[in-house]
Design a protein around this motif. Structure first.
Motif, PDB file in Angstrom:
ATOM      1  N   TRP A   6      37.489  38.442  31.371  1.00  0.00           N
ATOM      2  CA  TRP A   6      37.989  37.758  32.559  1.00  0.00           C
ATOM      3  C   TRP A   6      38.523  38.750  33.579  1.00  0.00           C
ATOM      4  O   TRP A   6      38.311  38.591  34.781  1.00  0.00           O
ATOM      5  CB  TRP A   6      39.069  36.741  32.190  1.00  0.00           C
ATOM      6  N   ALA A  10      36.927  39.306  37.216  1.00  0.00           N
ATOM      7  CA  ALA A  10      37.751  39.169  38.413  1.00  0.00           C
ATOM      8  C   ALA A  10      37.550  40.351  39.352  1.00  0.00           C
ATOM      9  O   ALA A  10      37.534  40.188  40.580  1.00  0.00           O
ATOM     10  CB  ALA A  10      39.220  39.043  38.023  1.00  0.00           C
ATOM     11  N   ARG A  38      48.721  36.922  41.482  1.00  0.00           N
ATOM     12  CA  ARG A  38      48.695  37.612  40.180  1.00  0.00           C
ATOM     13  C   ARG A  38      49.395  38.960  40.269  1.00  0.00           C
ATOM     14  O   ARG A  38      50.210  39.305  39.420  1.00  0.00           O
ATOM     15  CB  ARG A  38      47.239  37.777  39.733  1.00  0.00           C
ATOM     16  N   LEU A  98      37.661  31.367  38.106  1.00  0.00           N
ATOM     17  CA  LEU A  98      38.220  32.651  38.530  1.00  0.00           C
ATOM     18  C   LEU A  98      38.775  32.579  39.941  1.00  0.00           C
ATOM     19  O   LEU A  98      39.854  33.116  40.229  1.00  0.00           O
ATOM     20  CB  LEU A  98      37.142  33.738  38.449  1.00  0.00           C
ATOM     21  N   THR A 101      42.126  30.828  39.815  1.00  0.00           N
ATOM     22  CA  THR A 101      43.157  31.698  39.253  1.00  0.00           C
ATOM     23  C   THR A 101      43.582  32.771  40.238  1.00  0.00           C
ATOM     24  O   THR A 101      44.772  33.038  40.416  1.00  0.00           O
ATOM     25  CB  THR A 101      42.652  32.347  37.948  1.00  0.00           C
ATOM     26  N   ILE A 108      43.886  31.193  33.658  1.00  0.00           N
ATOM     27  CA  ILE A 108      42.442  31.020  33.618  1.00  0.00           C
ATOM     28  C   ILE A 108      42.046  29.935  32.626  1.00  0.00           C
ATOM     29  O   ILE A 108      41.101  29.176  32.877  1.00  0.00           O
ATOM     30  CB  ILE A 108      41.733  32.351  33.284  1.00  0.00           C
ATOM     31  N   LEU A 328      45.129  35.933  34.067  1.00  0.00           N
ATOM     32  CA  LEU A 328      43.772  36.223  33.595  1.00  0.00           C
ATOM     33  C   LEU A 328      43.713  36.463  32.086  1.00  0.00           C
ATOM     34  O   LEU A 328      42.621  36.617  31.537  1.00  0.00           O
ATOM     35  CB  LEU A 328      43.193  37.430  34.334  1.00  0.00           C
TER      36      LEU A 328
END
Length: 488
Positions: A6, A10, A38, A98, A101, A108, A328
């Motif tokens: 992931w 990303a 994030r 994705l 997120t 995720i 993630l």
């Protein structure tokens, strides 16, 4: 769901860059750098709409409604298009999860399992329902016939929030499109990416040019222009109560377009002494899921005094499992708040609530940097405490105690909002009495946040009017027409 894959995906994702107008990606006069909550990293430049871009999108939707094929298709064909669209969304599930997120910080796992599942089910529900909304033929007198038909209401402007960008976006666009309307959807400023990709998939599924248009941009510019636009026939909005008031004013000052509002909430989660374990087990999830960024969050825990210590201790223990982490990572259950502004607002209200007598039992700090906030439980919150009165949109639980059923009902009803409530009890009679006493659009009994596309969702009082989901949502996007025939 391997965390390395992931994170690597990303890094390779290429977010959309333009607006979606008239069935194609278009540039705008300005652009904005999009960052992820994030870690604050830039995701790239995105076209940022202004009033002229909003006019262009409405014009495309108007042409598509007045002259295009979409409203004139058989309802079955519209439904089949929505079903193809759902299949394409499912095929692109990883990429869309994705984007969700990265744009708003949802873990995720929740983006993939919950957000995308909701959109896919929504498209399939209204794809199947499109040709099952009947008209009427009321009985009249001999020689005369009355026909009552439902016709698409026209151009729909949908303004959606960032906390569930695809779920709530689907609740607006799918029934409107199934009814034969054309749509201009404005994304939230914090989550402008995922719906742009969904729009491209809609065109691939067979939506004609202009049937579905997506704008990113500021609410004060683009949202206001949609609210005031004379060629918008229906406006549907999910968001804060103050902004909902603005949309009502815009409609009143323009063409009196219909306005449907799903606004804030401050939902009471009521635990009676015969169900402390069940209530405690769900209380943490009810307020910490999605970092508390839910209009239905169970942010007020009302507990019978005899079991309050037991329930609070269980919730505090459960809060430890909700510590925020990188969204993630596949095991993360709570990510960051959507942005630093949201975090600062929650921290400010929390400080006020403590000054008003509240006691922090756990959490209350941002430990990871960025916009991450520890799950927080606050006791000793009186009825006038800001943590009880205001919607925080963060992982903060305010605890109140009551002595009997009557006082529980009084506390629960002491709010300007009326979106949802929950009751935990083994007494079926009490469950019915308390549920009926609640002024709320949804009341859960011995569960929380349960539902289905077949049931309506919305609130009363300052939580708004109108309903998303179910066949009742179709009422918002159709007009009734009566044809009276004298056949001699």
């Amino acid at each position: 769901m391997d965390h390395v894959s992931w994170i690597e995906r990303a890094e390779a994702v290429r977010p959309p860059r333009g607006l979606w107008i008239g069935g194609e990606e278009r540039a705008a006069a300005t652009s904005r750098t999009i960052v992820t909550p994030r870690d604050g990293a830039a995701l790239g430049e995105l076209a940022w709409a202004d009033a002229a871009d909003a006019d262009a999108a409405v014009a495309a939707a108007r042409r598509a409604f007045d002259h295009g094929p979409w409203p004139r298709l058989a309802a079955r064909e519209r439904g089949e298009t929505l079903l193809r669209w759902a299949d394409l969304v499912e095929q692109h599930r990883d990429e869309l999860a994705l984007l969700v997120t990265l744009e708003m910080g949802k873990p995720i796992r929740h983006a993939w399992e919950i957000e995308l599942r909701a959109l896919i089910r929504c498209l399939r529900y209204y794809g199947g329902l499109a040709d099952k909304i009947p008209g009427e033929a009321p009985q009249t007198v001999d020689g005369e016939i009355a026909l009552v038909t439902r016709e698409p209401a026209g151009v729909v402007a949908a303004v959606v929030p960032w906390n569930f960008p695809l779920t709530i976006g689907g609740w607006k666009m799918a029934p409107a499109l199934a009814a034969g309307c054309t749509v201009v959807l404005k994304t939230a400023e914090q989550s402008p990416l995922s719906m742009q990709k969904v729009a491209a998939l809609g065109t691939e599924a067979g939506l004609p040019a202009g049937a579905f248009n997506v704008l990113s941009g500021d609410g004060v510019t683009v949202g206001r222009r949609l609210g005031e636009h004379p060629d918008v026939d229906v406006l549907t909005f999910t968001g804060s109560t103050p902004v909902g008031r603005h949309f009502l004013r815009y409609a009143g000052d323009s063409n009196l377009k219909r306005v449907h509002l799903e606004l804030g909430g401050k939902s009471p989660n009521i635990v009676f002494p015969d169900a402390p374990d069940l209530g405690a087990a769900a209380a943490a999830w009810a307020v910490f899921f999605n970092a508390g960024q839910m209009c239905t969050a169970g942010a007020r825990l009302l507990v019978h005094r005899s079991v309050s210590d037991q329930v609070v201790e269980a919730v505090v223990a459960a809060a430890d499992r909700w510590r925020p982490a990188d969204p993630l990572l596949p095991d993360t259950v709570m990510g960051p708040l959507v942005d630093r502004r949201g975090l600062d607002r929650v921290l400010g209200r929390l400080a006020t609530g403590i000054a008003q007598g509240g006691t922090i039992r756990c959490g209350g700090e941002s430990r990871r940097g960025g916009s991450y906030l520890e799950p927080t439980v606050v006791t000793d919150t009186g009825p006038d405490n800001v943590l009880v009165r205001e919607e925080l949109f963060g992982p903060v639980l305010a605890v109140q105690t009551f002595d009997d059923e009557a006082s529980a009902i009084e506390l629960a009803r002491d709010t300007e909002f009326g979106l949802a409530a929950a009751v935990w009890t083994a007494d079926l009679g009490r469950a019915h009495r308390v549920a009926r006493a609640m002024r709320a659009g949804t009341v859960w009994v011995n569960c929380y946040e349960e539902g289905d596309m077949s049931v309506p969702f919305g609130g009363v009082k300052l939580s708004g009017s109108g309903r998303d989901k179910s066949r009742h949502a179709m009422d918002q996007y159709t007009d009734l027409k009566t044809v009276w025939i004298n056949h001699g």
